[in-house]
Scaffold this active site. Structure first.
Site, PDB file in Angstrom:
ATOM      1  CD  GLU A 260      -3.037  -1.129   0.481  1.00 14.37           C
ATOM      2  OE1 GLU A 260      -3.306  -0.044  -0.085  1.00 14.37           O
ATOM      3  OE2 GLU A 260      -3.730  -2.146   0.350  1.00 14.37           O
ATOM      4  CB  CYS A 294      -1.799   7.171   0.901  1.00 14.98           C
ATOM      5  SG  CYS A 294      -3.229   6.527   1.773  1.00 14.98           S
TER       6      CYS A 294
HETATM    7  P1  NAD Z   1       8.190   5.216   4.731  1.00 16.18           P
HETATM    8  O1  NAD Z   1       8.258   4.412   3.477  1.00 16.18           O
HETATM    9  O2  NAD Z   1       9.295   6.115   5.043  1.00 16.18           O
HETATM   10  O3  NAD Z   1       8.055   4.221   5.992  1.00 16.18           O
HETATM   11  C1  NAD Z   1       6.967   3.329   6.123  1.00 16.18           C
HETATM   12  C2  NAD Z   1       7.395   2.158   6.996  1.00 16.18           C
HETATM   13  O4  NAD Z   1       8.326   1.344   6.287  1.00 16.18           O
HETATM   14  C3  NAD Z   1       8.069   2.552   8.304  1.00 16.18           C
HETATM   15  O5  NAD Z   1       7.602   1.719   9.335  1.00 16.18           O
HETATM   16  C4  NAD Z   1       9.549   2.295   8.009  1.00 16.18           C
HETATM   17  O6  NAD Z   1      10.316   2.014   9.141  1.00 16.18           O
HETATM   18  C5  NAD Z   1       9.447   1.074   7.108  1.00 16.18           C
HETATM   19  N1  NAD Z   1      10.593   0.852   6.219  1.00 16.18           N
HETATM   20  C6  NAD Z   1      11.278   1.782   5.513  1.00 16.18           C
HETATM   21  N2  NAD Z   1      12.236   1.185   4.771  1.00 16.18           N
HETATM   22  C7  NAD Z   1      12.140  -0.145   4.988  1.00 16.18           C
HETATM   23  C8  NAD Z   1      12.850  -1.292   4.509  1.00 16.18           C
HETATM   24  N3  NAD Z   1      13.858  -1.174   3.646  1.00 16.18           N
HETATM   25  N4  NAD Z   1      12.480  -2.504   4.957  1.00 16.18           N
HETATM   26  C9  NAD Z   1      11.443  -2.648   5.818  1.00 16.18           C
HETATM   27  N5  NAD Z   1      10.747  -1.604   6.318  1.00 16.18           N
HETATM   28  C10 NAD Z   1      11.091  -0.363   5.915  1.00 16.18           C
HETATM   29  O7  NAD Z   1       6.795   5.998   4.694  1.00 16.18           O
HETATM   30  P2  NAD Z   1       6.242   7.130   5.672  1.00 16.18           P
HETATM   31  O8  NAD Z   1       6.994   8.387   5.458  1.00 16.18           O
HETATM   32  O9  NAD Z   1       6.103   6.597   7.052  1.00 16.18           O
HETATM   33  O10 NAD Z   1       4.740   7.287   5.118  1.00 16.18           O
HETATM   34  C11 NAD Z   1       4.391   8.077   4.023  1.00 16.18           C
HETATM   35  C12 NAD Z   1       4.187   7.261   2.779  1.00 16.18           C
HETATM   36  O11 NAD Z   1       3.263   6.197   3.008  1.00 16.18           O
HETATM   37  C13 NAD Z   1       3.586   8.051   1.636  1.00 16.18           C
HETATM   38  O12 NAD Z   1       4.239   7.707   0.452  1.00 16.18           O
HETATM   39  C14 NAD Z   1       2.133   7.602   1.622  1.00 16.18           C
HETATM   40  O13 NAD Z   1       1.483   7.782   0.384  1.00 16.18           O
HETATM   41  C15 NAD Z   1       2.278   6.174   1.979  1.00 16.18           C
HETATM   42  N6  NAD Z   1       1.028   5.615   2.496  1.00 16.18           N
HETATM   43  C16 NAD Z   1       0.311   4.800   1.679  1.00 16.18           C
HETATM   44  C17 NAD Z   1      -0.903   4.291   2.105  1.00 16.18           C
HETATM   45  C18 NAD Z   1      -1.736   3.401   1.213  1.00 16.18           C
HETATM   46  O14 NAD Z   1      -2.638   2.754   1.731  1.00 16.18           O
HETATM   47  N7  NAD Z   1      -1.474   3.327  -0.086  1.00 16.18           N
HETATM   48  C19 NAD Z   1      -1.378   4.605   3.385  1.00 16.18           C
HETATM   49  C20 NAD Z   1      -0.602   5.432   4.198  1.00 16.18           C
HETATM   50  C21 NAD Z   1       0.606   5.939   3.733  1.00 16.18           C
END
Ligand code: NAD
Length: 509
Positions: A260, A294
């Site tokens: 997502e 998002c």
């Molecule tokens: P992010 O990608 O920085 O982090 C999200 C999560 O992934 C965190 O828990 C982080 O620790 C983890 N993570 C990061 N790199 C990783 C790796 N290499 N391996 C495993 N885990 C890892 O995102 P963010 O800044 O917290 O959130 C914003 C983003 O999330 C935006 O792009 C938004 O659109 C998206 N989002 C999407 C949805 C959806 O349903 N499509 C919902 C909410 C947020």
């Protein structure tokens, strides 16, 4: 806020790992500062590798117990969890608002989504249906049934610090899976509060450790989950950058994933739109949660005949936006999550101008009384072209790009002309326009709305998006199937052994 923290079991320093009753953690310390006022709310200890292994062992053992319970029995525990959320809605909503920065109303809305998905899951626990097919062979019965997968690893983003976990875990639980949650390192206290609530259910019902586990930490703990063959399903919510890494890692070991990821959502405003309601939907979509959903509306594609009027009304409405403490219900826009997000916002505004865009409502970082955290910014509007690099990119901030179109086909091409495919909308009172937008030649997104904005989905539908949004579906409809494995069964109750496709295999016996 101290009373809220106390009611949710949050201390100054919190263990960040739990298997259901026990708390432990030996990793580094995460500090959670509120973007609302810049103050330290509390500290959470991360999971070490040893803590992680302990959690996996507890989850593996719990799965053997949990999968044997009848699904409606599992639903009963989810019902109890939902009831506890009802009782704690105001406190948890406030913590979400204070730790993440969204408005108190939206914080309450997030907890309501948790309650709604619990209700949905309770009903679903009596409806995990498989199909029955007619066999081509006499005296044979063919059917399919659904079994749980095992451990579900849930990686979540900061902007929905509690609801996304609940979407996954409530469905996972009734399906017979056990869940391990790796929350965002930016909102660890929300995860500790949620785990306390589950732990109460586990304790009151004498449930074993491991049904719901928590591992706080940064991406490195997330990596342990994604690389672990003990975890058959990873549901990861976050940026496309993260999803590209996680998706590849999980696929490499033949695991399943629900991705997502980022969105770049547009609303098409046709000449047949009701402009009053359109503007409410568009502005809430663009500035709600300070542009950090998002499903945030990032682009408005407006028919040329109403473009100037819409632009003028948008600018006027933006001048009336109140920006400030999100716990004060008089404010429309709260802070960004942190100073890095502010930097990204400023860089994006620079890029718009460098690439030839025109600023209509200027952005700025707010300073002074009430803005001490340094995370409050002014929502901005820019005239831009869809093909600009910055427009193609999801900037997680309140920057709205507007552009004009002549024909609806052109508008749909613009709407679809980005790498992401999460949410989309058309504003029109014309049935043909609406139906074209929803048709096979229309929006290519996972969500396509008519006369409502791009943000604010209900839990009853399957939620997710196409292309770089990752293709996953969560929450309602038949999204539960992703948390289970399908098994096809053929049962021969006759005296002979006829082979499929009429194949003859005569052994003469
Ligand atoms: P992010 O990608 O920085 O982090 C999200 C999560 O992934 C965190 O828990 C982080 O620790 C983890 N993570 C990061 N790199 C990783 C790796 N290499 N391996 C495993 N885990 C890892 O995102 P963010 O800044 O917290 O959130 C914003 C983003 O999330 C935006 O792009 C938004 O659109 C998206 N989002 C999407 C949805 C959806 O349903 N499509 C919902 C909410 C947020």
């Amino acid at each position: 806020m101290q009373n809220v923290l106390k009611a949710l079991g949050i201390k100054e320093v919190n263990e960040g790992c739990s298997t259901g009753l026990n708390w432990f953690s030996n990793g580094s310390v995460l500090e959670s500062y509120s973007p609302v006022d810049g103050k330290l709310i509390g500290k959470v200890k991360s999971a070490s590798k040893e803590d992680y292994n302990k959690v996996i062992a507890a989850a593996k053992s719990a799965f053997k117990f949990w999968r044997e319970l009848p699904a409606p029995r599992r639903g009963e525990y989810v019902r109890q969890f939902g009831d506890k959320l009802r009782a704690k809605k105001a406190d948890l909503g406030k913590l979400v608002s204070y730790e993440m920065g969204k408005s108190y109303q939206e914080g309450l809305g997030e907890v309501q989504e948790m309650i709604d998905i619990c209700d949905f899951a309770v009903g679903l626990s009596r409806q995990l249906y498989g199909l029955q097919m007619h066999s081509e062979r006499p005296n044979h019965r063919m059917m399919e049934q659904w079994h749980p997968l095992g451990i579900v690893g849930i990686i979540s983003a900061f902007n929905f610090p509690v609801a996304v976990w609940a979407w996954n875990t409530a469905l996972g639980w009734i399906c017979g899976d056990v869940c391990i949650w790796k929350p965002s390192e930016k909102t660890p206290l929300c995860s500790v509060a949620c785990q306390h609530i589950w732990n109460e259910v586990a304790k009151e019902n004498n449930l074993p450790e491991g049904i719901s586990c928590l591992i706080n930490g940064n991406y490195e703990i997330g990596q342990l989950l994604t690389e672990d063959t003990n975890v058959p399903l990873i549901s990861a919510t976050g940026s496309t950058r993260m999803g590209r890494i996680v998706g590849a890692k999980v696929a490499e070991r033949f695991g399943k994933s629900i991705l997502e990821l980022g969105g770049n959502n547009a609303i098409i405003i046709t000449e047949n739109a009701d402009l009053d309601s359109t503007l409410v939907g568009a502005i809430f979509g663009a500035v709600g949660t300070a542009g950090q959903r998002c499903t945030t509306t990032r682009r408005l594609i407006i028919h040329e005949s109403i473009y100037d009027k819409a632009k003028e009304r948008l600018a006027k409405a933006y001048s009336q936006l109140k920006i400030g403490n999100p716990l004060d219900e008089g404010n429309h826009v709260g802070p960004l999550i942190d100073k890095d997000a502010v930097k990204n916002y400023l860089t994006a505004l620079d890029s718009v101008v460098k690439e030839g865009g025109k600023i209509i409502v200027a952005g700025a970082v707010l300073e002074g009384n009430g803005y001490e955290s340094g995370c409050y910014v002014k929502p901005a509007i820019a005239e831009a072209e869809n093909k600009m690099k910055i427009v193609q990119h999801e900037t997680f901030a309140p920057i709205l790009y507007i552009m004009k179109y002549k024909t609806l086909e052109e508008a749909i091409a613009l709407q679809n002309g980005v790498p992401q495919g999460l949410s989309s909308a058309i504003m029109t009172l014309n049935m043909r326009e609406a139906e074209l937008f929803l048709s096979v030649s229309g929006s290519d997104c996972g969500i396509a709305n008519v006369n409502i904005g791009t943000s604010g989905a209900e839990i009853g539908g399957a939620f997710g998006g196409e292309k770089e949004t990752g293709g996953g579906r969560e929450s309602g409809s038949d999204a539960w199937k992703a948390y289970m494995r399908r098994q096809t069964n053929t049962i021969n109750w006759g005296a002979k052994l006829p082979l499929a496709q009429g194949i003859v295999f005569d052994l003469g016996i």
